[in-house]
Design an enzyme around this catalytic site. Structure first.
Site, PDB file in Angstrom:
ATOM      1  CG  MET A  47      -1.750  -1.227   1.414  1.00 34.43           C
ATOM      2  SD  MET A  47      -2.882  -1.025   2.803  1.00 34.43           S
ATOM      3  CE  MET A  47      -3.518  -2.703   2.957  1.00 34.43           C
ATOM      4  CG  HIS A  76      -3.820  -6.986  -3.064  1.00 36.95           C
ATOM      5  ND1 HIS A  76      -4.762  -6.945  -2.067  1.00 36.95           N
ATOM      6  CD2 HIS A  76      -4.289  -6.182  -4.047  1.00 36.95           C
ATOM      7  CE1 HIS A  76      -5.752  -6.141  -2.427  1.00 36.95           C
ATOM      8  NE2 HIS A  76      -5.487  -5.654  -3.625  1.00 36.95           N
ATOM      9  CG  MET A  78      -4.458  -2.543  -2.388  1.00 36.51           C
ATOM     10  SD  MET A  78      -4.855  -3.137  -0.737  1.00 36.51           S
ATOM     11  CE  MET A  78      -3.445  -4.214  -0.484  1.00 36.51           C
ATOM     12  N   GLY A 152      -7.387  -1.344   2.117  1.00 37.03           N
ATOM     13  CA  GLY A 152      -6.639  -0.423   2.970  1.00 37.03           C
ATOM     14  C   GLY A 152      -6.319  -0.978   4.346  1.00 37.03           C
ATOM     15  CG  PHE A 153      -7.345   0.102   7.126  1.00 34.66           C
ATOM     16  CD1 PHE A 153      -6.245   0.539   7.845  1.00 34.66           C
ATOM     17  CD2 PHE A 153      -7.988   0.993   6.283  1.00 34.66           C
ATOM     18  CE1 PHE A 153      -5.797   1.858   7.735  1.00 34.66           C
ATOM     19  CE2 PHE A 153      -7.548   2.308   6.168  1.00 34.66           C
ATOM     20  CZ  PHE A 153      -6.450   2.732   6.896  1.00 34.66           C
ATOM     21  N   GLY A 155      -9.143  -6.668   9.016  1.00 33.37           N
ATOM     22  CA  GLY A 155     -10.102  -6.702  10.111  1.00 33.37           C
ATOM     23  C   GLY A 155     -11.449  -6.072   9.842  1.00 33.37           C
ATOM     24  CG  ASP A 185      -7.760  -9.297   0.048  1.00 33.38           C
ATOM     25  OD1 ASP A 185      -7.829  -9.545   1.267  1.00 33.38           O
ATOM     26  OD2 ASP A 185      -6.870  -8.582  -0.461  1.00 33.38           O
ATOM     27  CB  SER A 208      -8.095 -10.505  11.322  1.00 35.44           C
ATOM     28  OG  SER A 208      -9.100 -10.281  10.372  1.00 35.44           O
TER      29      SER A 208
HETATM   30  C1  DX5 Z   1      -7.107  -5.153   2.732  1.00 38.13           C
HETATM   31  C2  DX5 Z   1      -6.071  -6.172   2.303  1.00 38.13           C
HETATM   32  C3  DX5 Z   1      -6.368  -7.526   2.792  1.00 38.13           C
HETATM   33  C4  DX5 Z   1      -6.331  -7.681   4.285  1.00 38.13           C
HETATM   34  C5  DX5 Z   1      -7.390  -8.682   4.649  1.00 38.13           C
HETATM   35  O1  DX5 Z   1      -6.958  -3.999   1.967  1.00 38.13           O
HETATM   36  O2  DX5 Z   1      -6.013  -6.223   0.876  1.00 38.13           O
HETATM   37  O3  DX5 Z   1      -5.501  -8.480   2.179  1.00 38.13           O
HETATM   38  O4  DX5 Z   1      -5.099  -8.111   4.769  1.00 38.13           O
HETATM   39  O5  DX5 Z   1      -7.495  -8.745   6.027  1.00 38.13           O
HETATM   40  P1  DX5 Z   1      -8.752  -9.460   6.734  1.00 38.13           P
HETATM   41  O6  DX5 Z   1      -8.734 -10.891   6.315  1.00 38.13           O
HETATM   42  O7  DX5 Z   1      -8.489  -9.262   8.186  1.00 38.13           O
HETATM   43  O8  DX5 Z   1      -9.975  -8.740   6.239  1.00 38.13           O
HETATM   44 ZN    ZN Z   2      -4.935  -7.941  -0.014  1.00 39.84          ZN
END
Ligand code: DX5
Ligand code: ZN
Length: 229
Positions: A47, A76, A78, A152-153, A155, A185, A208
């Site tokens: 990211m 991945h 971003m 972005g995050f 959880g 994802d 998570s």
């Molecule tokens: C979010 C990420 C995900 C993230 C998923 O932007 O691309 O890969 O790590 O985390 P959980 O499984 O906790 O939603």
């Molecule tokens: Zn991801």
């Protein structure tokens, strides 16, 4: 909406679990990678604090992760300007490099370039991006990632509103016969993985749900068997 496929056929594609190290302890990455030996690949979230409002890690850390594990790397991205930055991740030895359609100026050219570097080419769509404009590109891709949270995050809760998009993508893939992995994802848990698998996804990123567990390898096994129950 009910689903016409017989129950066993829904799962004949297989279930692939890619733990996301976003939820791991970044100060102990090698140890954290050793806690997911039964994973199908490790998902690495890059990211840039522009494409998404968060900043994680970049190429040097991906290169270090490549040296620290034998698992395939599912990168991945971003990040903005994916055309410029993505090929280096393929050169770094990622098995697959996924860019966002929203951040690529020339997605077709970029997909071909990633493949020319020996990586699988992945394209991701944010929740509000429709899949239909991209269906003709599928044969140039190895992986289609449909985000089930706003990227972005870790959880965040799984967005059930994306399930119809997963179904439409699965229908298009089955209709065309091109072997493209359909990845989801965000918010994947023992509950939501069943709905995503039923809709047609076959690769599941889980942050998570894996690293938040006492025993990440047991959590991976539970996720893998959840849709079969
Ligand atoms: C979010 C990420 C995900 C993230 C998923 O932007 O691309 O890969 O790590 O985390 P959980 O499984 O906790 O939603
Ligand atoms: Zn991801």
């Amino acid at each position: 909406m009910s689903h016409a496929m017989p129950h066993h056929a829904e799962h004949s594609r297989g279930i692939h679990i890619h733990p996301s190290i976003l939820s791991a302890d970044f100060a102990r990455l090698a140890e954290e990678l050793a806690r997911i030996r039964n994973a199908d690949a490790v998902h690495v979230d890059v990211m840039d604090n522009h494409f998404v409002p968060n900043l994680t890690l970049g190429l040097p850390v991906v290169q270090a992760i490549r040296r620290a594990t034998d698992l395939p790397l599912d990168v991945h991205l971003m990040i903005q300007d994916a055309d410029r930055w993505a090929p280096a991740y393929a050169e770094a030895g990622a098995e697959s490099v996924t860019f966002h359609a929203e951040a690529a100026g020339a997605p077709l050219r970029l997909a071909r370039e990633l493949r020319s570097h020996g990586a699988k080419a992945g394209m991701a769509l944010k929740p509000a991006t429709a899949v239909e404009p991209y269906l003709d590109l599928l044969e140039e891709l190895d992986l289609l990632l449909l985000m089930t949270v706003e990227p972005g995050f870790g959880g965040q809760p799984f967005l059930d509103v994306i399930l119809p998009k997963i179904r439409r993508a699965r229908e298009a893939l089955d209709g065309s016969g091109v072997p493209v992995a359909l990845q989801v994802d965000g918010g994947v848990t023992r509950d939501t993985i069943m709905r995503a698998a039923e809709a047609g996804a076959d690769v599941f990123v889980a942050g998570s749900a894996v690293y938040g567990a006492e025993d990440p390898e047991a959590a991976i096994d539970e996720l893998r068997s959840a849709p079969l129950r």
